[in-house]
Design a protein around this motif. Sequence first.
Motif, PDB file in Angstrom:
ATOM      1  N   LEU A 214       0.728  -1.251   0.001  1.00 16.21           N
ATOM      2  CA  LEU A 214       0.184   0.118  -0.109  1.00 16.21           C
ATOM      3  C   LEU A 214       0.922   1.317  -0.005  1.00 16.21           C
ATOM      4  O   LEU A 214       0.315   2.374  -0.356  1.00 16.21           O
ATOM      5  CB  LEU A 214      -0.946  -0.052   1.073  1.00 16.21           C
ATOM      6  N   GLN A 215       1.960   1.078   0.573  1.00 12.49           N
ATOM      7  CA  GLN A 215       3.114   2.341   0.410  1.00 12.49           C
ATOM      8  C   GLN A 215       3.560   2.469  -1.055  1.00 12.49           C
ATOM      9  O   GLN A 215       3.601   3.678  -1.515  1.00 12.49           O
ATOM     10  CB  GLN A 215       4.318   2.157   1.422  1.00 12.49           C
ATOM     11  N   ILE A 216       3.572   1.408  -1.531  1.00 10.54           N
ATOM     12  CA  ILE A 216       4.355   1.378  -3.055  1.00 10.54           C
ATOM     13  C   ILE A 216       2.850   1.928  -3.938  1.00 10.54           C
ATOM     14  O   ILE A 216       3.216   2.756  -4.868  1.00 10.54           O
ATOM     15  CB  ILE A 216       4.576   0.090  -3.458  1.00 10.54           C
ATOM     16  N   CYS A 217       1.953   1.445  -3.877  1.00  6.59           N
ATOM     17  CA  CYS A 217       0.704   1.805  -4.486  1.00  6.59           C
ATOM     18  C   CYS A 217      -0.718   1.930  -3.766  1.00  6.59           C
ATOM     19  O   CYS A 217      -1.142   0.996  -3.530  1.00  6.59           O
ATOM     20  CB  CYS A 217       0.350   0.921  -5.782  1.00  6.59           C
ATOM     21  N   PRO A 218      -0.842   3.091  -3.149  1.00  2.74           N
ATOM     22  CA  PRO A 218      -2.278   3.066  -2.260  1.00  2.74           C
ATOM     23  C   PRO A 218      -3.567   2.834  -2.964  1.00  2.74           C
ATOM     24  O   PRO A 218      -4.332   2.437  -2.049  1.00  2.74           O
ATOM     25  CB  PRO A 218      -2.228   4.956  -1.752  1.00  2.74           C
ATOM     26  N   GLN A 219      -3.415   3.070  -4.191  1.00  5.11           N
ATOM     27  CA  GLN A 219      -4.909   2.385  -4.850  1.00  5.11           C
ATOM     28  C   GLN A 219      -5.001   0.768  -4.952  1.00  5.11           C
ATOM     29  O   GLN A 219      -5.964   0.372  -5.359  1.00  5.11           O
ATOM     30  CB  GLN A 219      -5.123   2.993  -6.090  1.00  5.11           C
ATOM     31  N   PHE A 220      -4.009   0.132  -4.362  1.00  2.00           N
ATOM     32  CA  PHE A 220      -4.303  -1.287  -4.321  1.00  2.00           C
ATOM     33  C   PHE A 220      -5.576  -1.858  -3.607  1.00  2.00           C
ATOM     34  O   PHE A 220      -5.544  -1.351  -2.547  1.00  2.00           O
ATOM     35  CB  PHE A 220      -2.893  -2.164  -3.878  1.00  2.00           C
ATOM     36  N   CYS A 221      -6.456  -2.824  -4.125  1.00  2.00           N
ATOM     37  CA  CYS A 221      -7.311  -3.343  -3.377  1.00  2.00           C
ATOM     38  C   CYS A 221      -6.869  -5.036  -3.097  1.00  2.00           C
ATOM     39  O   CYS A 221      -6.561  -5.665  -4.205  1.00  2.00           O
ATOM     40  CB  CYS A 221      -8.296  -3.418  -4.247  1.00  2.00           C
ATOM     41  N   ILE A 222      -6.418  -5.123  -2.142  1.00  3.18           N
ATOM     42  CA  ILE A 222      -6.066  -6.393  -1.594  1.00  3.18           C
ATOM     43  C   ILE A 222      -6.631  -7.450  -0.963  1.00  3.18           C
ATOM     44  O   ILE A 222      -7.446  -6.883  -0.037  1.00  3.18           O
ATOM     45  CB  ILE A 222      -4.578  -6.219  -0.626  1.00  3.18           C
ATOM     46  N   SER A 223      -6.543  -8.651  -1.545  1.00  7.13           N
ATOM     47  CA  SER A 223      -7.611  -9.773  -0.905  1.00  7.13           C
ATOM     48  C   SER A 223      -6.913 -10.388   0.532  1.00  7.13           C
ATOM     49  O   SER A 223      -5.871 -10.009   0.777  1.00  7.13           O
ATOM     50  CB  SER A 223      -7.602 -10.812  -1.860  1.00  7.13           C
ATOM     51  N   PRO A 224      -7.852 -10.897   1.186  1.00  7.50           N
ATOM     52  CA  PRO A 224      -7.230 -11.488   2.155  1.00  7.50           C
ATOM     53  C   PRO A 224      -6.404 -12.685   1.909  1.00  7.50           C
ATOM     54  O   PRO A 224      -6.627 -13.227   0.675  1.00  7.50           O
ATOM     55  CB  PRO A 224      -8.661 -12.102   2.883  1.00  7.50           C
ATOM     56  N   MET A 225      -5.465 -13.064   2.705  1.00  9.97           N
ATOM     57  CA  MET A 225      -4.452 -14.062   2.597  1.00  9.97           C
ATOM     58  C   MET A 225      -5.114 -15.376   2.849  1.00  9.97           C
ATOM     59  O   MET A 225      -5.955 -15.504   3.710  1.00  9.97           O
ATOM     60  CB  MET A 225      -3.414 -13.952   3.564  1.00  9.97           C
ATOM     61  N   ARG A 226      -4.842 -16.409   2.024  1.00 15.07           N
ATOM     62  CA  ARG A 226      -5.244 -17.882   2.516  1.00 15.07           C
ATOM     63  C   ARG A 226      -3.869 -18.812   2.356  1.00 15.07           C
ATOM     64  O   ARG A 226      -3.050 -18.372   1.716  1.00 15.07           O
ATOM     65  CB  ARG A 226      -6.313 -18.223   1.591  1.00 15.07           C
ATOM     66  N   GLU A 227      -3.991 -19.861   3.060  1.00 17.77           N
ATOM     67  CA  GLU A 227      -3.197 -21.033   2.638  1.00 17.77           C
ATOM     68  C   GLU A 227      -2.581 -21.082   1.378  1.00 17.77           C
ATOM     69  O   GLU A 227      -3.636 -21.268   0.515  1.00 17.77           O
ATOM     70  CB  GLU A 227      -3.195 -22.100   3.450  1.00 17.77           C
ATOM     71  N   TYR A 228      -1.479 -21.302   0.808  1.00 16.59           N
ATOM     72  CA  TYR A 228      -1.130 -21.589  -0.458  1.00 16.59           C
ATOM     73  C   TYR A 228      -0.879 -23.310  -0.494  1.00 16.59           C
ATOM     74  O   TYR A 228       0.007 -23.755   0.320  1.00 16.59           O
ATOM     75  CB  TYR A 228       0.067 -21.086  -0.948  1.00 16.59           C
ATOM     76  N   ALA A 229      -1.600 -24.133  -1.084  1.00 17.34           N
ATOM     77  CA  ALA A 229      -1.514 -25.545  -1.278  1.00 17.34           C
ATOM     78  C   ALA A 229      -0.390 -25.807  -1.863  1.00 17.34           C
ATOM     79  O   ALA A 229      -0.081 -26.966  -1.686  1.00 17.34           O
ATOM     80  CB  ALA A 229      -2.969 -26.008  -1.757  1.00 17.34           C
ATOM     81  N   GLY A 230       0.135 -25.152  -2.626  1.00 17.35           N
ATOM     82  CA  GLY A 230       1.535 -25.721  -3.331  1.00 17.35           C
ATOM     83  C   GLY A 230       2.580 -25.858  -2.589  1.00 17.35           C
ATOM     84  O   GLY A 230       3.399 -26.566  -2.988  1.00 17.35           O
ATOM     85  N   LEU A 231       2.946 -25.293  -1.441  1.00 17.69           N
ATOM     86  CA  LEU A 231       4.056 -25.198  -0.680  1.00 17.69           C
ATOM     87  C   LEU A 231       3.608 -24.802   0.672  1.00 17.69           C
ATOM     88  O   LEU A 231       2.857 -24.178   1.095  1.00 17.69           O
ATOM     89  CB  LEU A 231       5.053 -24.033  -1.091  1.00 17.69           C
ATOM     90  N   LYS A 232       4.286 -25.839   1.660  1.00 12.85           N
ATOM     91  CA  LYS A 232       4.135 -25.960   3.005  1.00 12.85           C
ATOM     92  C   LYS A 232       4.292 -24.414   3.613  1.00 12.85           C
ATOM     93  O   LYS A 232       5.527 -23.865   3.046  1.00 12.85           O
ATOM     94  CB  LYS A 232       4.776 -26.942   3.916  1.00 12.85           C
ATOM     95  N   ASN A 233       3.676 -23.690   4.620  1.00 14.39           N
ATOM     96  CA  ASN A 233       4.054 -22.614   5.093  1.00 14.39           C
ATOM     97  C   ASN A 233       4.240 -21.301   4.301  1.00 14.39           C
ATOM     98  O   ASN A 233       4.909 -20.577   4.449  1.00 14.39           O
ATOM     99  CB  ASN A 233       5.428 -22.780   6.087  1.00 14.39           C
ATOM    100  N   HIS A 234       3.296 -21.361   3.344  1.00 15.18           N
ATOM    101  CA  HIS A 234       3.319 -20.279   2.269  1.00 15.18           C
ATOM    102  C   HIS A 234       1.929 -19.898   2.172  1.00 15.18           C
ATOM    103  O   HIS A 234       0.873 -20.724   2.556  1.00 15.18           O
ATOM    104  CB  HIS A 234       3.745 -20.723   0.844  1.00 15.18           C
ATOM    105  N   SER A 235       1.478 -18.546   1.773  1.00 11.37           N
ATOM    106  CA  SER A 235       0.325 -17.905   1.785  1.00 11.37           C
ATOM    107  C   SER A 235       0.223 -17.288   0.293  1.00 11.37           C
ATOM    108  O   SER A 235       1.165 -16.902  -0.022  1.00 11.37           O
ATOM    109  CB  SER A 235      -0.389 -17.048   2.758  1.00 11.37           C
ATOM    110  N   GLU A 236      -1.072 -17.106  -0.116  1.00  6.70           N
ATOM    111  CA  GLU A 236      -1.423 -16.322  -1.329  1.00  6.70           C
ATOM    112  C   GLU A 236      -2.233 -15.480  -1.032  1.00  6.70           C
ATOM    113  O   GLU A 236      -3.352 -15.394  -0.387  1.00  6.70           O
ATOM    114  CB  GLU A 236      -1.589 -17.345  -2.414  1.00  6.70           C
ATOM    115  N   PHE A 237      -2.285 -14.368  -1.858  1.00  8.24           N
ATOM    116  CA  PHE A 237      -3.287 -13.389  -2.103  1.00  8.24           C
ATOM    117  C   PHE A 237      -3.234 -12.564  -3.457  1.00  8.24           C
ATOM    118  O   PHE A 237      -2.371 -12.707  -4.242  1.00  8.24           O
ATOM    119  CB  PHE A 237      -3.426 -12.444  -0.970  1.00  8.24           C
ATOM    120  N   TYR A 238      -4.434 -11.853  -3.820  1.00  6.24           N
ATOM    121  CA  TYR A 238      -4.511 -11.103  -5.076  1.00  6.24           C
ATOM    122  C   TYR A 238      -4.699  -9.632  -4.656  1.00  6.24           C
ATOM    123  O   TYR A 238      -4.914  -9.158  -3.734  1.00  6.24           O
ATOM    124  CB  TYR A 238      -5.541 -11.659  -5.882  1.00  6.24           C
ATOM    125  N   ILE A 239      -4.294  -8.862  -5.661  1.00  4.81           N
ATOM    126  CA  ILE A 239      -4.187  -7.562  -5.711  1.00  4.81           C
ATOM    127  C   ILE A 239      -4.844  -6.913  -7.038  1.00  4.81           C
ATOM    128  O   ILE A 239      -4.317  -7.572  -8.073  1.00  4.81           O
ATOM    129  CB  ILE A 239      -2.731  -6.721  -5.410  1.00  4.81           C
TER     130      ILE A 239
END
Length: 100
Positions: A25-50
Motif C-alpha cells: 500500500l505504500q508502493i501503490c495506495p490504490q491497491f485493493c488487496i484480498s485476504p490471505m489464504r494458505e497456499y496449497a502448493g508449498l507448506k508454510n506459504h500463503s497467497e493473495f491477489y491485488i
Amino acid sequence: MLARLYVIISSEEDKDYKIIKDLLLQICPQFCISPMREYAGLKNHSEFYITCDLSEDEVQPLLDQLNNDWDGEKDDCICYGFNTKMFHKLVYYLEFQLFD
C-alpha cells in the motif's frame, strides 16, 4: 487498465501478511488487496491477489519497485524471490497481468 498481481509469501503468519500488505500500500495506495489464504502448493506459504487501475505510464515504475528481474512482457510477467530481488524477503513469487 485493470491490473492484477498474484502474490505468494513464505509465511502463513497474519503479522507477516500485514507487513507485506502495508508495504504494498505504500508502493501503490490504490491497491485493493484480498485476504490471505494458505497456499496449497508449498507448506508454510500463503497467497493473495491485488487489483487496481493503472495507466500505461504507471506500469513499468510499479514493476521496477516490486522486483528487479521479471520474466515476460510487462503486461503478463512473473518473478521468483529465490533468484531475483523482491521488495521484501518474504515474497516468494509474483505474477503481474494487465487487462483491457
